[in-house]
Every structure is written in structure tokens, then in C-alpha cells.
Design an enzyme around this catalytic site. Structure first.
Site, PDB file in Angstrom:
ATOM      1  N   HIS A 261      -7.740  -4.346  -1.322  1.00  0.00           N
ATOM      2  CA  HIS A 261      -8.545  -4.434  -2.535  1.00  0.00           C
ATOM      3  C   HIS A 261      -8.207  -5.695  -3.321  1.00  0.00           C
ATOM      4  CE1 HIS A 261      -9.449   0.175  -2.620  1.00  0.00           C
ATOM      5  NE2 HIS A 261      -9.733  -0.407  -1.464  1.00  0.00           N
ATOM      6  N   GLU A 263      -7.401  -6.102  -6.535  1.00  0.00           N
ATOM      7  CA  GLU A 263      -6.204  -5.942  -7.356  1.00  0.00           C
ATOM      8  C   GLU A 263      -4.944  -5.984  -6.492  1.00  0.00           C
ATOM      9  OE1 GLU A 263      -9.266  -2.872  -8.953  1.00  0.00           O
ATOM     10  OE2 GLU A 263      -8.767  -3.880  -7.064  1.00  0.00           O
ATOM     11  N   CYS A 289      -8.951   1.587  -8.130  1.00  0.00           N
ATOM     12  CA  CYS A 289      -8.808   2.874  -7.448  1.00  0.00           C
ATOM     13  C   CYS A 289      -7.407   3.407  -7.691  1.00  0.00           C
ATOM     14  CB  CYS A 289      -9.074   2.709  -5.946  1.00  0.00           C
ATOM     15  SG  CYS A 289      -7.792   1.765  -5.105  1.00  0.00           S
ATOM     16  N   CYS A 292      -4.553   1.138  -6.156  1.00  0.00           N
ATOM     17  CA  CYS A 292      -4.317  -0.071  -6.934  1.00  0.00           C
ATOM     18  C   CYS A 292      -3.730   0.254  -8.299  1.00  0.00           C
ATOM     19  CB  CYS A 292      -5.619  -0.858  -7.091  1.00  0.00           C
ATOM     20  SG  CYS A 292      -6.185  -1.634  -5.561  1.00  0.00           S
TER      21      CYS A 292
END
Length: 333
Positions: A261, A263, A289, A292
Site C-alpha cells: 500500500h 502508506e 487500511c 497500514c
């Protein structure tokens, strides 16, 4: 700053444009589009031919067509003067730009007629009455594609009266410019960093969704990351992630996804280069999410600023609140 000029024949638009060019403004004229078309047809660029061709272009392509063409030629970050706005819809096109100001240059008919006579052009009106009749026809057209100078002037943000000398016109412009410059807006820090994240997201190689994050500390970017398959592996859009390429239903088979992801990559990139993110703020194009979120907390980030909601966010929000990490939504188009 984008300055548009409108005004009747011989009001002084050209002189105003020349002055602004000496101050570093790039120059464009909506009439240039018409002149180009007239030359393609092998016609002389007379006033009558230009008016007729302008009417034809608006009829075929829309009443804002000339402005749309000039908009394509504007250089980002460059002060610009655009001359010859003659229709309200041309102004409407440029109103999309927050830095646009329309200036109407006006002068008494007798003054303008004297200027026309001094030019000595063959097809110019010979009497004041003829001059004013032509202006009445150009001022308000009964046809949508015709010139509507009267209505266009009414939209001006500022009016400069130019009945005097060139020096007086230039002084009026010189006095106005600082007032316009004082109105110029630039993005705040939040918008600035979120826009950076949005640009970074364009590098995302995941075919499902493009996401990116920017980590900032003391108003300085220290790391960026976008989503996609791990370093040295095949990009997702090249078939690198079977889960994404099979277009799995949202929220399913997340344990099979090979994409990192945005992040996650921002945090790990900082670690890769030995940069601490402790106490920083992470700007992300989507709310984080759960995975993260845990990384954000454990990395010591103190704030999350996100642009759009992620479908599975409630648990993440509760965990961030419990951990004392600030979280706020900042919608940036």
C-alpha cells in the site's frame, strides 16, 4: 495571474497588452485563432473577415471555442495577458481559473474615432456616425455566435478609462497590478502536501486503485510511497499480482494480494534510507487500511490526513483514536 482584456475598437487594448508584456506577461489574443483560420482560407485579415470568421467558428464549435483554444496554450505558472474577449462565454471559460481577472478598457466614442482616423486604414469608418453604427452592430448581436461586447464588458472585474495619453493608461495599469497581485492565492500546507500525494499516486502500478502517501515533518517531505508490487518484482499492471489481475471482489482475498500500500511504502522507504518518521504527519489519498494503520501507529506518526474514505475504515479509525493518533479528512479535488 491571467489578465483578460476586453473593450471596443481603439479603446486601447493593444496598448494595455504591450505594457503588460514589458512587465513579463506572456501574450495571447483570442483573435489569433481567427487570424490563423482566415489565413488558412487564403483571405486577407481585414476587420470584416475576422468578424465573419469569428462568428463562423463560434457557430460551428461553440461560443466559448476561441477561449478554449487559447487556454490550451497557457503556460502553467506564467503571468499572462489574453486579449480580445468579445463574448460572455469566452469569459466563462477563463473563469475556471481562480487567478483570472477581466479588465475592460473604455474610452469615449469621439476619442476612439479620432484614434481610428489616425491609423488611416482603408476600410475604417469615415464619419463618427458610421463608426458608431458599426459599434452598435458589434456591441449586441441577436445571434448567439455573434460578438457581444456590451455584455462582455459588463462582466469586467475592473474598468480602466482611457481617454487620455498612453502614459496615463500605463499608470492606471501600474496602479492596478499590485492590487491584483495582492489577491493571488496559493495553497495552504495541507492542500500542498495532499496534492503531492495525488501526483505520487499516478506512479501506482496496481490495476485496482492508485493510492499514494507523503510523510511530512516540520513542513518538509521526508518520504513518499505509492501502491504496487514489491521492489524488483513484476508490476501489478503487467500481471504481477494474480489477485488484482483476476479483479477479485473488493475486500476479498486481501491475504493473497501482492501489492504494497502507499502508506506502507512511504514508511518502509523512510526505513530503507534510515530516516525517522517519528512525530510526522502522513498525507494519504485514501484513509489507511487496518494493516497500514498499525504501521502508522508503530512508526510513531502523530497524524493522518486523508483525502477519500476506504471501504473498511471503522476499525482503523477506532485504533488510531485509541493510540492517540490524530486523524482528519481533507477533501482535495
Amino acid at each position: 495571474m491571467i489578465i483578460g482584456l476586453t473593450g471596443k475598437n481603439a479603446a486601447g487594448k493593444g496598448a494595455a497588452a504591450e505594457f503588460l508584456k514589458t512587465k513579463g506577461f506572456a501574450y495571447h489574443s483570442l483573435s489569433d485563432i481567427i487570424r490563423e483560420e482566415v489565413r488558412k482560407r487564403g483571405l486577407e485579415p481585414t476587420r470584416d473577415n475576422l468578424i465573419a470568421k469569428g462568428r463562423e467558428l463560434r457557430a460551428h464549435h461553440g461560443t466559448g471555442y476561441l477561449a478554449e483554444r487559447i487556454m490550451e496554450r497557457l503556460e502553467p505558472g506564467q503571468n499572462t495577458v489574453a486579449d480580445s474577449f468579445r463574448h460572455e462565454d469566452e469569459v466563462a471559460v477563463f473563469r475556471r481559473l481562480s487567478e483570472f481577472y477581466l479588465i475592460a478598457i473604455q474610452a469615449e466614442p469621439e476619442v476612439r474615432f479620432e484614434r481610428v482616423c489616425s491609423r488611416g486604414r482603408e476600410n475604417d469608418p469615415r464619419t463618427l456616425e458610421e463608426f458608431q453604427e458599426v459599434e452598435r452592430q458589434e456591441g449586441t448581436s441577436l445571434r448567439a455566435e455573434g460578438q457581444n461586447l456590451t455584455a462582455t464588458e459588463a462582466l469586467a472585474d475592473h474598468v480602466i478609462t482611457n481617454n487620455g495619453t498612453l502614459e496615463e493608461l500605463q499608470k492606471s495599469l501600474a496602479d492596478l497590478l499590485p492590487r491584483l497581485m495582492a489577491k493571488l492565492r496559493r495553497p495552504g500546507w495541507d492542500d500542498y502536501f495532499m496534492k503531492m500525494a495525488q501526483v505520487a499516486s499516478l506512479r501506482g502500478n496496481c490495476i485496482k486503485r492508485k493510492v499514494a502517501a507523503v510523510i511530512v515533518r516540520e513542513r518538509r517531505v521526508i518520504s513518499t510511497g505509492y501502491n504496487g508490487t514489491p521492489r524488483g518484482t513484476k508490476n501489478c499492471f503487467e500481471g504481477g499480482c494474480p489477485r488484482c489481475n483476476s479483479l477479485a471482489d473488493s475486500g476479498t482475498k486481501l491475504d493473497e494480494c501482492l501489492c504494497s500500500h502507499g502508506e506502507e511504502n512511504a514508511i518502509t522507504q523512510a526505513a530503507y534510507h534510515g530516516v525517522s518518521v517519528k512525530g510526522g504527519t502522513i498525507y494519504t489519498t485514501f484513509a489507511p487500511c487496518l494493516m497500514c494503520t498499525k504501521m502508522i501507529i508503530n512508526a510513531g506518526l502523530h497524524e493522518v490526513v486523508y483525502n477519500m474514505d476506504y471501504p473498511l475504515n471503522e476499525t482503523s479509525f477506532h485504533l488510531l483514536k485509541e493510540a492517540g493518533v490524530l486523524c482528519r479528512k481533507l477533501k482535495v479535488e
